[in-house]
Design an enzyme around this catalytic site. Sequence first.
Site, PDB file in Angstrom:
ATOM      1  N   ASN A 110       0.845  -1.200   0.000  1.00  9.02           N
ATOM      2  CA  ASN A 110       0.000   0.000   0.000  1.00  9.02           C
ATOM      3  C   ASN A 110       0.878   1.246   0.000  1.00  9.02           C
ATOM      4  O   ASN A 110       1.963   1.268   0.568  1.00  9.02           O
ATOM      5  CB  ASN A 110      -0.976  -0.005   1.182  1.00  9.02           C
ATOM      6  CG  ASN A 110      -0.441   0.684   2.414  1.00  9.02           C
ATOM      7  OD1 ASN A 110      -0.489   1.921   2.518  1.00  9.02           O
ATOM      8  ND2 ASN A 110       0.131  -0.081   3.332  1.00  9.02           N
ATOM      9  N   PHE A 114      -1.746   8.067   4.270  1.00 10.68           N
ATOM     10  CA  PHE A 114      -2.606   8.610   5.340  1.00 10.68           C
ATOM     11  C   PHE A 114      -3.876   9.328   4.850  1.00 10.68           C
ATOM     12  O   PHE A 114      -4.109  10.500   5.193  1.00 10.68           O
ATOM     13  CB  PHE A 114      -1.843   9.625   6.215  1.00 10.68           C
ATOM     14  CG  PHE A 114      -0.723   9.073   7.051  1.00 10.68           C
ATOM     15  CD1 PHE A 114      -0.601   7.724   7.320  1.00 10.68           C
ATOM     16  CD2 PHE A 114       0.219   9.944   7.597  1.00 10.68           C
ATOM     17  CE1 PHE A 114       0.444   7.236   8.097  1.00 10.68           C
ATOM     18  CE2 PHE A 114       1.267   9.476   8.383  1.00 10.68           C
ATOM     19  CZ  PHE A 114       1.380   8.110   8.628  1.00 10.68           C
ATOM     20  N   SER A 172       5.402   5.103   8.670  1.00 10.95           N
ATOM     21  CA  SER A 172       4.792   4.857   7.366  1.00 10.95           C
ATOM     22  C   SER A 172       5.793   5.226   6.286  1.00 10.95           C
ATOM     23  O   SER A 172       6.415   6.287   6.349  1.00 10.95           O
ATOM     24  CB  SER A 172       3.531   5.704   7.191  1.00 10.95           C
ATOM     25  OG  SER A 172       3.185   5.707   5.817  1.00 10.95           O
ATOM     26  N   ASN A 174       4.988   6.017   3.334  1.00 11.70           N
ATOM     27  CA  ASN A 174       4.274   6.727   2.266  1.00 11.70           C
ATOM     28  C   ASN A 174       4.069   8.213   2.510  1.00 11.70           C
ATOM     29  O   ASN A 174       3.375   8.876   1.753  1.00 11.70           O
ATOM     30  CB  ASN A 174       2.924   6.040   2.042  1.00 11.70           C
ATOM     31  CG  ASN A 174       3.100   4.574   1.722  1.00 11.70           C
ATOM     32  OD1 ASN A 174       3.909   4.224   0.868  1.00 11.70           O
ATOM     33  ND2 ASN A 174       2.387   3.711   2.426  1.00 11.70           N
ATOM     34  N   THR A 175       4.644   8.738   3.579  1.00 10.00           N
ATOM     35  CA  THR A 175       4.620  10.184   3.824  1.00 10.00           C
ATOM     36  C   THR A 175       6.065  10.654   3.716  1.00 10.00           C
ATOM     37  O   THR A 175       6.918  10.153   4.463  1.00 10.00           O
ATOM     38  CB  THR A 175       4.026  10.501   5.216  1.00 10.00           C
ATOM     39  OG1 THR A 175       2.652  10.121   5.212  1.00 10.00           O
ATOM     40  CG2 THR A 175       4.133  11.983   5.565  1.00 10.00           C
ATOM     41  N   LYS A 210       5.471   3.624  17.107  1.00 11.19           N
ATOM     42  CA  LYS A 210       5.434   2.586  16.054  1.00 11.19           C
ATOM     43  C   LYS A 210       6.619   2.749  15.113  1.00 11.19           C
ATOM     44  O   LYS A 210       6.825   3.802  14.521  1.00 11.19           O
ATOM     45  CB  LYS A 210       4.120   2.654  15.284  1.00 11.19           C
ATOM     46  CG  LYS A 210       4.005   1.512  14.268  1.00 11.19           C
ATOM     47  CD  LYS A 210       2.591   1.272  13.848  1.00 11.19           C
ATOM     48  CE  LYS A 210       2.486   0.188  12.820  1.00 11.19           C
ATOM     49  NZ  LYS A 210       1.110  -0.049  12.419  1.00 11.19           N
ATOM     50  N   ASN A 239       5.848  -1.572  11.389  1.00  8.12           N
ATOM     51  CA  ASN A 239       5.041  -1.105  10.268  1.00  8.12           C
ATOM     52  C   ASN A 239       5.418  -1.918   9.020  1.00  8.12           C
ATOM     53  O   ASN A 239       6.165  -2.889   9.104  1.00  8.12           O
ATOM     54  CB  ASN A 239       5.306   0.402  10.058  1.00  8.12           C
ATOM     55  CG  ASN A 239       4.076   1.119   9.530  1.00  8.12           C
ATOM     56  OD1 ASN A 239       3.422   0.629   8.596  1.00  8.12           O
ATOM     57  ND2 ASN A 239       3.739   2.260  10.101  1.00  8.12           N
TER      58      ASN A 239
HETATM   59  C1  LIG Z   1      -3.638  -1.105   3.556  1.00  7.82           C
HETATM   60  C2  LIG Z   1      -2.824  -0.834   4.802  1.00  7.82           C
HETATM   61  C3  LIG Z   1      -2.909   0.405   5.412  1.00  7.82           C
HETATM   62  C4  LIG Z   1      -2.158   0.663   6.556  1.00  7.82           C
HETATM   63  N1  LIG Z   1      -2.260   1.886   7.155  1.00  7.82           N
HETATM   64  C5  LIG Z   1      -1.568   2.121   8.295  1.00  7.82           C
HETATM   65  C6  LIG Z   1      -1.701   3.359   8.973  1.00  7.82           C
HETATM   66  O1  LIG Z   1      -2.478   4.232   8.589  1.00  7.82           O
HETATM   67  N2  LIG Z   1      -0.935   3.565  10.082  1.00  7.82           N
HETATM   68  C7  LIG Z   1      -0.080   2.610  10.570  1.00  7.82           C
HETATM   69  O2  LIG Z   1       0.571   2.850  11.596  1.00  7.82           O
HETATM   70  N3  LIG Z   1       0.040   1.415   9.959  1.00  7.82           N
HETATM   71  C8  LIG Z   1      -0.671   1.149   8.842  1.00  7.82           C
HETATM   72  N4  LIG Z   1      -0.543  -0.057   8.228  1.00  7.82           N
HETATM   73  C9  LIG Z   1       0.426  -1.051   8.772  1.00  7.82           C
HETATM   74  C10 LIG Z   1      -0.237  -2.071   9.703  1.00  7.82           C
HETATM   75  O3  LIG Z   1      -0.771  -1.436  10.833  1.00  7.82           O
HETATM   76  C11 LIG Z   1       0.771  -3.151  10.147  1.00  7.82           C
HETATM   77  O4  LIG Z   1       1.779  -2.539  10.928  1.00  7.82           O
HETATM   78  C12 LIG Z   1       1.431  -3.869   8.991  1.00  7.82           C
HETATM   79  O5  LIG Z   1       0.535  -4.041   7.925  1.00  7.82           O
HETATM   80  C13 LIG Z   1       1.961  -5.242   9.398  1.00  7.82           C
HETATM   81  O6  LIG Z   1       0.935  -6.087   9.824  1.00  7.82           O
HETATM   82  P1  LIG Z   1       0.223  -7.176   8.862  1.00  7.82           P
HETATM   83  O7  LIG Z   1       1.298  -7.964   8.193  1.00  7.82           O
HETATM   84  O8  LIG Z   1      -0.632  -7.993   9.784  1.00  7.82           O
HETATM   85  O9  LIG Z   1      -0.597  -6.436   7.893  1.00  7.82           O
HETATM   86  C14 LIG Z   1      -1.295  -0.349   7.086  1.00  7.82           C
HETATM   87  C15 LIG Z   1      -1.250  -1.600   6.471  1.00  7.82           C
HETATM   88  C16 LIG Z   1      -2.006  -1.860   5.337  1.00  7.82           C
HETATM   89  C17 LIG Z   1      -1.924  -3.231   4.709  1.00  7.82           C
END
Ligand SMILES: Cc1cc2nc3c(=O)[nH]c(=O)nc-3n(C[C@H](O)[C@H](O)[C@H](O)COP(=O)(O)O)c2cc1C
Length: 351
Positions: A110, A114, A172, A174-175, A210, A239
């Site tokens: 992704n 944000f 993140s 992406n910022t 985080k 993350n």
């Molecule tokens: C589509 C998507 C959007 C995410 N948006 C955020 C976010 O806004 N803030 C954040 O701290 N982590 C975000 N994450 C990261 C997740 O919180 C998590 O740390 C990461 O995906 C690893 O866990 P997973 O393998 O179970 O997905 C996002 C992950 C995905 C897949």
Amino acid sequence: MIYKTISTLLQKADPELAHSLAIKFLKNSYLPFNLLSNVPSSKLEINILGKNFTNPVGLAAGFDKNAEIYNSIFKLGFSFSEVGTVTPLPQYGNPKPRVFRLMEDEAIINRLGFPSLGMDKVRSTIKNNPPKGILGINIGPNKESISKIEDYLKCFEYFCNLCDYICINISSPNTPNLRDLHEKSKIEELLIAIKLKQKQLNNKTKILLKISPDITSKNITELSNIVLDQKIDGVVLTNTTISRDQKLQNSNQAELGGLSGKPLQQSSNLIIQKFYKSLGTKIPIIGAGGVFDGKSAFDKIKSGASLVQLYTSMVYQGPYVVNKINKELEALLEAEGFESLKDAIGKDCIE
Ligand SMILES: Cc1cc2nc3c(=O)[nH]c(=O)nc-3n(C[C@H](O)[C@H](O)[C@H](O)COP(=O)(O)O)c2cc1C
């Protein structure tokens, strides 16, 4: 059966469309929560961050960005839910398409950047719908922010009395330049400012940080020392990753953004182990990255996590995943002879 069919259909739809449909479903309680939820064994309970968690599995940030479904998430069996990332001002995020499934790899990339309804709207949503479980709010700066620190402070002040913990998201990918905040002097400045604000507000809400998986051992030592010095209450590891070292199959692997899911499992476990070696039991770790079943959750716990979070497995396995994980965890504790979850924390780390 019908929910399995819906889940399969959602997996074929455009990822963002599927996500907003899932949010609508959960928001309107269209799920048979009574069939889905299951009371976990008391062996899975854990007291941490001043709260009693009925089991160690929470929903990771990003799924419920605008705090629309946390009470449904608790009903599904998650013991806690982290909403956000919430930014001070509303923002659209990056242009679409910006979420990509990598089916064969059980992963997602992704680059949402944000998208947020902003702190005003999210605060009033939470005020109108008091949380019936443990709620974390994950905060971050706007893309066009003049001062990232000011943005975190604004969000902190706005939300600190509305939740059980605030998670400061510096990770993140992406910022632009957000991850620069992992640098020693920058993170120190940010955490000092947040702690000062908390003191001025006479607030006691727990503060978590985080962290990215794409860091060096030197970063880990520095960050561990700083979170200990600043008396931060916990760290969320990790993350998404920008690394593509993993053997990925799906052609979407070339997309820019943060990779989550199974390919992140091992690297996030390694980061958890390294932090656990520095932090020990002084500061709890919440582990995230590829939690798909009891074993992957247990691996994180034995690496040093006290709690785990998931996002990607909810996309691939649907809302049943949390109960499946808890049942399997219970069996694993039993099979490996642990009296409780607490006894297993960091067991793979002890030399
Ligand atoms: C589509 C998507 C959007 C995410 N948006 C955020 C976010 O806004 N803030 C954040 O701290 N982590 C975000 N994450 C990261 C997740 O919180 C998590 O740390 C990461 O995906 C690893 O866990 P997973 O393998 O179970 O997905 C996002 C992950 C995905 C897949």
